[in-house]
Design a protein around this motif. Structure first.
Motif, PDB file in Angstrom:
ATOM      1  N   UNK A  11     128.303  46.395  87.518  1.00 26.15           N
ATOM      2  CA  UNK A  11     127.632  46.237  88.817  1.00 26.15           C
ATOM      3  C   UNK A  11     128.121  45.013  89.577  1.00 26.15           C
ATOM      4  N   UNK A  12     128.100  43.851  88.937  1.00 21.84           N
ATOM      5  CA  UNK A  12     128.482  42.619  89.632  1.00 21.84           C
ATOM      6  C   UNK A  12     129.996  42.512  89.734  1.00 21.84           C
ATOM      7  N   UNK A  13     130.668  42.837  88.634  1.00 22.73           N
ATOM      8  CA  UNK A  13     132.118  42.622  88.578  1.00 22.73           C
ATOM      9  C   UNK A  13     132.890  43.557  89.498  1.00 22.73           C
ATOM     10  N   UNK A  14     132.370  44.764  89.751  1.00 28.13           N
ATOM     11  CA  UNK A  14     133.082  45.687  90.640  1.00 28.13           C
ATOM     12  C   UNK A  14     133.229  45.106  92.038  1.00 28.13           C
ATOM     13  N   UNK A  15     132.170  44.489  92.540  1.00 26.98           N
ATOM     14  CA  UNK A  15     132.240  43.872  93.868  1.00 26.98           C
ATOM     15  C   UNK A  15     133.260  42.737  93.888  1.00 26.98           C
ATOM     16  N   UNK A  16     133.288  41.953  92.813  1.00 23.53           N
ATOM     17  CA  UNK A  16     134.264  40.864  92.734  1.00 23.53           C
ATOM     18  C   UNK A  16     135.683  41.403  92.626  1.00 23.53           C
ATOM     19  N   UNK A  17     135.855  42.494  91.892  1.00 28.79           N
ATOM     20  CA  UNK A  17     137.174  43.110  91.765  1.00 28.79           C
ATOM     21  C   UNK A  17     137.694  43.547  93.128  1.00 28.79           C
ATOM     22  N   UNK A  18     136.845  44.223  93.890  1.00 29.82           N
ATOM     23  CA  UNK A  18     137.250  44.724  95.208  1.00 29.82           C
ATOM     24  C   UNK A  18     137.623  43.579  96.141  1.00 29.82           C
ATOM     25  N   UNK A  19     136.808  42.511  96.140  1.00 25.23           N
ATOM     26  CA  UNK A  19     137.090  41.395  97.040  1.00 25.23           C
ATOM     27  C   UNK A  19     138.357  40.655  96.610  1.00 25.23           C
ATOM     28  N   UNK A  20     138.544  40.477  95.313  1.00 25.85           N
ATOM     29  CA  UNK A  20     139.753  39.805  94.828  1.00 25.85           C
ATOM     30  C   UNK A  20     141.008  40.551  95.278  1.00 25.85           C
ATOM     31  N   UNK A  21     140.988  41.867  95.172  1.00 28.09           N
ATOM     32  CA  UNK A  21     142.138  42.664  95.601  1.00 28.09           C
ATOM     33  C   UNK A  21     142.352  42.552  97.100  1.00 28.09           C
ATOM     34  N   UNK A  22     141.262  42.548  97.865  1.00 25.21           N
ATOM     35  CA  UNK A  22     141.377  42.406  99.320  1.00 25.21           C
ATOM     36  C   UNK A  22     142.013  41.075  99.701  1.00 25.21           C
ATOM     37  N   UNK A  23     141.791  40.054  98.877  1.00 20.38           N
ATOM     38  CA  UNK A  23     142.335  38.736  99.181  1.00 20.38           C
ATOM     39  C   UNK A  23     143.708  38.498  98.549  1.00 20.38           C
ATOM     40  N   UNK A  24     144.308  39.556  98.046  1.00 22.08           N
ATOM     41  CA  UNK A  24     145.678  39.463  97.556  1.00 22.08           C
ATOM     42  C   UNK A  24     145.840  39.026  96.120  1.00 22.08           C
ATOM     43  N   UNK A  25     144.754  39.003  95.371  1.00 19.64           N
ATOM     44  CA  UNK A  25     144.847  38.639  93.956  1.00 19.64           C
ATOM     45  C   UNK A  25     145.537  39.763  93.183  1.00 19.64           C
ATOM     46  N   UNK A  26     146.432  39.403  92.291  1.00 15.14           N
ATOM     47  CA  UNK A  26     147.038  40.359  91.370  1.00 15.14           C
ATOM     48  C   UNK A  26     146.058  40.522  90.203  1.00 15.14           C
ATOM     49  N   UNK A  27     145.279  41.578  90.247  1.00 15.68           N
ATOM     50  CA  UNK A  27     144.140  41.721  89.353  1.00 15.68           C
ATOM     51  C   UNK A  27     144.420  42.677  88.205  1.00 15.68           C
ATOM     52  N   UNK A  28     144.090  42.220  87.010  1.00 14.60           N
ATOM     53  CA  UNK A  28     144.172  43.025  85.799  1.00 14.60           C
ATOM     54  C   UNK A  28     142.761  43.194  85.235  1.00 14.60           C
ATOM     55  N   UNK A  29     142.447  44.401  84.806  1.00 19.49           N
ATOM     56  CA  UNK A  29     141.155  44.693  84.198  1.00 19.49           C
ATOM     57  C   UNK A  29     141.376  45.110  82.753  1.00 19.49           C
ATOM     58  N   UNK A  30     140.760  44.383  81.846  1.00 16.05           N
ATOM     59  CA  UNK A  30     140.847  44.736  80.430  1.00 16.05           C
ATOM     60  C   UNK A  30     139.626  45.556  80.051  1.00 16.05           C
ATOM     61  N   UNK A  31     139.828  46.794  79.676  1.00 18.46           N
ATOM     62  CA  UNK A  31     138.724  47.602  79.173  1.00 18.46           C
ATOM     63  C   UNK A  31     139.254  48.674  78.242  1.00 18.46           C
ATOM     64  N   UNK A  32     138.321  49.401  77.655  1.00 20.64           N
ATOM     65  CA  UNK A  32     138.702  50.410  76.664  1.00 20.64           C
ATOM     66  C   UNK A  32     138.938  51.780  77.280  1.00 20.64           C
ATOM     67  N   UNK A  33     138.972  51.841  78.614  1.00 22.51           N
ATOM     68  CA  UNK A  33     139.314  53.082  79.270  1.00 22.51           C
ATOM     69  C   UNK A  33     138.195  54.079  79.383  1.00 22.51           C
ATOM     70  N   UNK A  34     136.960  53.614  79.208  1.00 16.35           N
ATOM     71  CA  UNK A  34     135.830  54.538  79.252  1.00 16.35           C
ATOM     72  C   UNK A  34     135.246  54.711  80.644  1.00 16.35           C
ATOM     73  N   UNK A  35     135.659  53.859  81.592  1.00 17.91           N
ATOM     74  CA  UNK A  35     135.095  53.936  82.947  1.00 17.91           C
ATOM     75  C   UNK A  35     136.219  53.904  83.987  1.00 17.91           C
TER      76      UNK A  35
END
Length: 336
Positions: A11-35
Motif C-alpha cells: 500500500x505505502x510502497x507502491x505510491x513511493x515506487x510510482x513517484x520515484x520512477x516519475x522523478x527519474x530514479x532507476x528503481x529495482x524491486x526485490x520480491x518473490x514474484x507473487x504480485x
C-alpha cells in the motif's frame, strides 16, 4: 540514482515506487514474484527471497545501490540479515518503522523524533523498536548507512481507514454505514489522530533518497492534518452519503469482544497525540502533504465503487460486531 526497494508492491510502497520512477530514479524491486500485477511500469524486478541469504548474495554480486529501502523488516533478525547483505552494497539503507514505537500512553501530546520509545503492550511495536536499535548499533559500530522513517497511519485509494474495521475487507465499513448499522468508535471519539495519504508519504520518502545527511537519523513522514475519530467518521459518512450511527465503547470493552484489536487500540489508536513533522520539512524542502482526508476518502470510494468485485464484506467480523453492540446495549439498558 539507483534504488532498491525490498518489497515495493504494498500500500505505502507502491505510491513511493510510482513517484520515484516519475522523478527519474532507476528503481529495482526485490520480491518473490507473487504480485507482478502491482509492479509499476519502468521498475526492474529482481526475483528473489530476501531470507535466502546464499541466493541473495549471488543476486547482489556486482551490484551497488545509492539507496536501499526495506518495507518488510519487522523483526531484529531481519535487520541482522540486511546488514550482512548490504554492507558495502549501498550508500543509504532506509528502514520503514512506525510512530507506534513511541511511549504509550504518551507523557506529552506532541511527539518529535526524540520522544521516548516504549510500547510494551503491542508486539508489533516492540519488534519495531528492536529493529531500530539493531540498525542504529550497526551504524554506530561499523558505519552502516542507516536512516529510519516512521510513518503514522497511512492509507491510499485501495483502503478505507478507521479505528475498528476490517483491513482485509475495507468495504465492510461503508456497507455498515449505508445499512444503518452502528459503527464502533473507541472511547468518546475525541482522541487526536493523524492519517496520511500514501501519495503524500511518498513525497517525503523519495525526497530522502540519496541524502547522506540523513544517516544515523530518524524522520516522521506525516500529514499536518489532525482530527478526532468522531471527525474522521463524519467525513467518511459524508463521502458515503449517509450520516454514520456511532456507538462509543472503551478500548477495554472492545478488546473483550474483539481481542485481535487489543494491541492496536491500547498501543496506538486510543491514545491522543500529535506527530511533529518539522524535521522532514527541513531535510526535504517543499515537503507538504496536500491530500486532506476529505479528498482522500472520496478517492477511495470512487476506486471501490468502480470495482464491485472489491466490495467484499467481512461477514464474520460483522456478526461479531453486531453481537458485541447488542450485548453492550443490553448491559446499558439493564443499568437503568
Amino acid at each position: 540514482m539507483k534504488v532498491l526497494f525490498i518489497g515495493g508492491t504494498g500500500l505505502i510502497s507502491t505510491a513511493a515506487s510510482k513517484l520515484a520512477l516519475q522523478q527519474g530514479v532507476e528503481l529495482y524491486l526485490l520480491n518473490r514474484g507473487r504480485r507482478e500485477g502491482f509492479v509499476p511500469e519502468g521498475a526492474t524486478v529482481l526475483h528473489g527471497d530476501i531470507n535466502d541469504r546464499a541466493a541473495m548474495k549471488k543476486l547482489l554480486d556486482g551490484r551497488h545501490f545509492d539507496a536501499v529501502v526495506d518495507w518488510i523488516a519487522f523483526k531484529p533478525e531481519d535487520i541482522e540479515r540486511d546488514v550482512e547483505l548490504f554492507t558495502e552494497k549501498t550508500d543509504q539503507y532506509i528502514l520503514i518503522s512506525t510512530v507506534a514505537t513511541y511511549q504509550r500512553p504518551p507523557s506529552h501530546y506532541l511527539f518529535d523524533e526524540s520522544a521516548p520509545q516504549h510500547n510494551p503492550g503491542w508486539p508489533y511495536a516492540v519488534d519495531k523498536i528492536a529493529c531500530e536499535e539493531r540498525l542504529l548499533r550497526a551504524y554506530r559500530e561499523m558505519g552502516f548507512p542507516a536512516t529510519i522513517v516512521r510513518p503514522s497511519h497511512t492509507y491510499g485509494e485501495t483502503t478505507i481507514p478507521f479505528a475498528v474495521t476490517s483491513g482485509a475487507h475495507p468495504w465492510t465499513l461503508i456497507d455498515r454505514i449505508r445499512n444503518g448499522k452502528k459503527i464502533i468508535v473507541p472511547g468518546d471519539g475525541t482522541s487526536l489522530w493523524t492519517i496520511t495519504h500514501n501519495t503524500d508519504f511518498a513525497k517525503g520518502l523519495v525526497g530522502l533518497l540519496g541524502n547522506s545527511q540523513t544517516l544515523g537519523q530518524a524522520f516522521h513522514i506525516t500529514s499536518d492534518e489532525v482530527k478526532t475519530w468522531n471527525q474522521y467518521l463524519a467525513v467518511i459518512g459524508q463521502a458515503a452519503g449517509v450520516k454514520p450511527d456511532a456507538i462509543h465503547m472503551t478500548s477495554e470493552c472492545i478488546s473483550l469482544f474483539l481481542p485481535e484489536f487489543k494491541g492496536g487500540l491500547f498501543g496506538d489508536v486510543s491514545n491522543s497525540y500529535v506527530v511533529d513533522n518539522r524535521k522532514i520539512k527541513a531535510f526535504v524542502p517543499g515537503y507538504q502533504a496536500t491530500t486532506n482526508f476529505e479528498r482522500g476518502i472520496r478517492q477511495s470510494l470512487v476506486y471501490f465503487e468502480a470495482r464491485p468485485e472489491l466490495q467484499t464484506i467481512d461477514e464474520e467480523l460483522n456478526a461479531r460486531m453486531d453481537k458485541m453492540i447488542s450485548s453492550y446495549e443490553s448491559f446499558l439498558a439493564g443499568i437503568n
